[in-house]
Scaffold this active site. Structure first.
Site, PDB file in Angstrom:
ATOM      1  N   LYS A  21       0.914  -1.086  -0.096  1.00 19.51           N
ATOM      2  CA  LYS A  21       0.013   0.130   0.029  1.00 19.51           C
ATOM      3  C   LYS A  21       0.655   1.259  -0.055  1.00 19.51           C
ATOM      4  O   LYS A  21       2.126   1.291   0.663  1.00 19.51           O
ATOM      5  CB  LYS A  21      -0.796  -0.061   1.252  1.00 19.51           C
ATOM      6  CG  LYS A  21      -1.994   1.165   1.294  1.00 19.51           C
ATOM      7  CD  LYS A  21      -2.838   0.816   2.589  1.00 19.51           C
ATOM      8  CE  LYS A  21      -3.985   1.768   2.439  1.00 19.51           C
ATOM      9  NZ  LYS A  21      -4.958   1.744   3.840  1.00 19.51           N
TER      10      LYS A  21
ATOM     11  N   SER B 228      -9.554   1.540   2.599  1.00 15.03           N
ATOM     12  CA  SER B 228      -8.768   2.344   1.705  1.00 15.03           C
ATOM     13  C   SER B 228      -7.841   1.515   0.919  1.00 15.03           C
ATOM     14  O   SER B 228      -7.214   1.877   0.159  1.00 15.03           O
ATOM     15  CB  SER B 228      -8.165   3.436   2.648  1.00 15.03           C
ATOM     16  OG  SER B 228      -7.269   2.907   3.715  1.00 15.03           O
TER      17      SER B 228
ATOM     18  N   SER C 116     -10.248  -0.710   6.853  1.00 14.48           N
ATOM     19  CA  SER C 116      -9.478  -0.519   5.434  1.00 14.48           C
ATOM     20  C   SER C 116      -8.616  -1.570   5.137  1.00 14.48           C
ATOM     21  O   SER C 116      -8.058  -1.646   3.876  1.00 14.48           O
ATOM     22  CB  SER C 116      -8.209   0.716   5.817  1.00 14.48           C
ATOM     23  OG  SER C 116      -9.167   2.027   5.493  1.00 14.48           O
TER      24      SER C 116
END
Lengths: 474, 94
Positions: free
Chosen positions: A79, A154, A178
């Protein structure tokens, strides 16, 4: 060797050890898949093609020289809020569009020490503010199972990259939902560890009392294999726990007959998708038929967690994002997108003179109420099972319909995040519309081993079910 | 709930255009309304939780180890002067 990129982490490391294929072949297979599907999925902000090929060659040489690092030569997606030395790290925000960190996050350092190859940096909601990836300044990610739908967020890029076989596994971070929510919407395994189990050092800070890095993988065993690399005390993050790290992947078997599973009607909220509810109840029924004891428990209504989370998260965001001044690195504050501005402003308000008691302090007190509520529940049961998300993956554009979109999508994961508890999403099937359905298993603090065992038991029991053979049509 | 957007924007060091201000003000007021459930929870006898770890007084050995070099630390800045970050003037006459 066409299907190398669809191998699990376990299968990849086994194949590499037995020299059935090289790290270079495996990396090329993932890069090939990225080239093929990325135009539709947009899971990555940065693809590290040259670096990955170079590292793959190095990994193969190390292997020849007898190295046996646990994850040697495995391409993993990261990420884009983990600092990676020499590789652009943007948190999907234009504020950091050209930022190249001079150091590695602890998570990255540990992965590299285990032999991992970084294949690329994945897309996310800008600053991790959201549950759709639609707030990314670099375009939304699409759900690999249906590109007219959202991947969640996310960590949407990380979840989509694993579902689309662009990486063997991925790393995400969860503040409240997330990891678990995008894993649910993309049909992969997502583990949010206990707060303090995995170091936050070098993770671009969002809400510091909640942020928890964790793995997004194809299988439960893969999740355990990565967690045992990531977990542990780090002197660069004072909130990491000194408790010993388990050999999670070596202890995945459990005696399900001794297990007490709690379910709470308050987690099957009004408006929940009927297919989600039915699938989760069926899945719990399967564990019951194996001998687990199902107990109906009362849990504090998760809707209060939205309020607590909104105040605490915005407040901590306003403090953490105050550092972006455009002087030492990054662009000026004018580059913040709409969502970041909204969150900074609300947090600043909640912490401002005259309102602190009414908002931040009140939220912190209700946080204590939620923590106590879980403590009491875990005196009666070993784990709690619930839907991860009240809906299936929503259509592209859905996040723009409400400023509270993210909080509503994450209502069932916010309470356990606020309490700092571990939780894992596992896929349990598909809807009639061919979208994945997920279920979460939550445990007490530091019960990672237990929730992995229950997840693994479910995966093993259902491994022959037809839906497991489905592949995204990309 | 009325939201003093000018004051908060100043505190947050965020500059907003006129249309942005109106939109944001409305959205923030809506959000505050949405989260008003909190007042229904009785917390008279509850203390706040700041963090969930239970850890206290965590310190590390006060040892010396290499830090970023000056060159590395300055690599991402736009303006450097004589090996330092160049910042905006903060005194009125500058």
């Amino acid at each position: 060797m066409n299907n190398l990129s669809s191998l699990s982490l376990k299968e990849s490391t086994k194949g590499l050890k037995e020299k059935k294929f090289s790290a270079l072949e495996l990396t090329k297979a993932c890069l090939g898949q990225i080239k093929k599907v990325e135009v539709k999925v947009n899971a990555f902000v940065t693809i590290c093609e040259n670096e990955a090929l170079e590292e793959a060659n190095k990994a193969d040489k190390k292997r020849l020289n007898g190295s046996n690092l646990p994850l040697l030569g495995v391409p993993i997606a990261i990420k884009d809020n983990f600092s990676t030395s020499g590789i652009k790290t943007t948190a999907s925000s234009k504020v950091l569009e050209n930022y190249i960190p001079p150091y590695d996050a602890t998570v990255i350092k540990k992965l590299k020490e285990a032999g991992v190859i970084i294949i690329g940096k994945t897309n996310m909601d800008a600053w991790a503010h959201g549950s759709s990836t639609e707030t990314s300044d670099f375009g939304a990610t699409k759900n690999p199972w249906n590109t007219n739908h959202l991947p969640g967020g996310s960590s949407g890029g990380s979840a989509a990259s694993v579902a689309a076989n662009e990486a063997v596994a991925a790393i995400g971070s969860e503040t409240a939902g997330s990891i678990r929510q995008p894993a649910s919407w993309c049909g992969v395994v997502g583990l949010k560890p206990t707060y303090g189990r995995v170091s936050r050092y070098g993770l671009i800070a969002m809400a510091s009392s909640l942020d928890s890095p964790g793995p997004i993988t194809k299988t439960v065993e893969d999740s355990a294999l990565i967690l045992e690399v990531l977990a542990g005390r780090d002197e660069m993050d004072a909130s990491t726990s000194p408790l010993p790290v388990g050999d999670y992947s070596q202890n995945l078997e459990t005696d399900i007959k001794k297990l007490r599973i709690g379910i709470s009607d308050s987690y099957f909220i009004a408006g929940i998708d009927q297919e989600v509810e039915t699938s989760v109840r069926n899945a719990i029924g399967k564990l019951e038929s194996l001998g687990a004891k199902i107990e109906t428990i009362k849990l504090f209504d998760p809707k209060y967690a939205i309020d607590v989370y909104t105040i605490i998260q915005r407040s901590e965001v306003s403090s953490n994002l105050a550092r972006y001044d455009g002087i030492r690195y990054g662009n000026e504050r004018d580059f913040f997108g709409e969502e970041a501005k909204r969150r900074i402003m609300l947090g600043t308000f909640a912490l401002s003179s005259g309102y602190y008691d009414q908002y931040y302090n009140k939220a912190s007190k209700v946080r204590s109420v939620i923590i106590e509520d879980f403590k009491k529940a875990f005196e009666k049961v070993d784990v709690i099972i619930a839907p991860t998300s009240p809906s299936l993956a929503l259509p592209v554009g859905a996040s723009k319909q409400s400023v509270m979109f993210g909080e509503i999508a994450d209502v069932l994961v916010e309470p356990s995040s606020i309490a700092g508890l571990p939780g894992i999403n596992i896929p349990i099937g598909f809807s009639k519309s061919n979208l994945p359905i997920g279920m979460q298993i939550m445990g007490p603090q530091f019960a990672e081993q237990l929730i992995l065992q229950v997840a693994n038991q479910y995966e093993e029991t259902t491994k022959e079910e037809g839906w497991r053979k489905k592949k995204p049509n990309l | 709930m009325k939201f003093d957007i000018h004051h908060i924007a100043k505190l947050a060091n965020i500059s907003l255009k006129k249309d942005e201000k109106d939109k944001l003000e409305k959205q923030l007021e809506d959000t505050l309304d949405y989260i008003s459930n909190l007042n229904k929870v009785n917390t008279e006898k509850t203390s706040p939780t700041d963090h969930v770890t239970g850890l206290l007084n965590v310190v590390r050995e006060d040892s010396v180890y290499p830090s970023l070099s000056q060159e590395e630390a300055l690599k991402n800045t736009k303006e450097v002067k004589k090996g330092f970050f160049k910042v905006k003037g903060i005194l009125k006459n500058e």
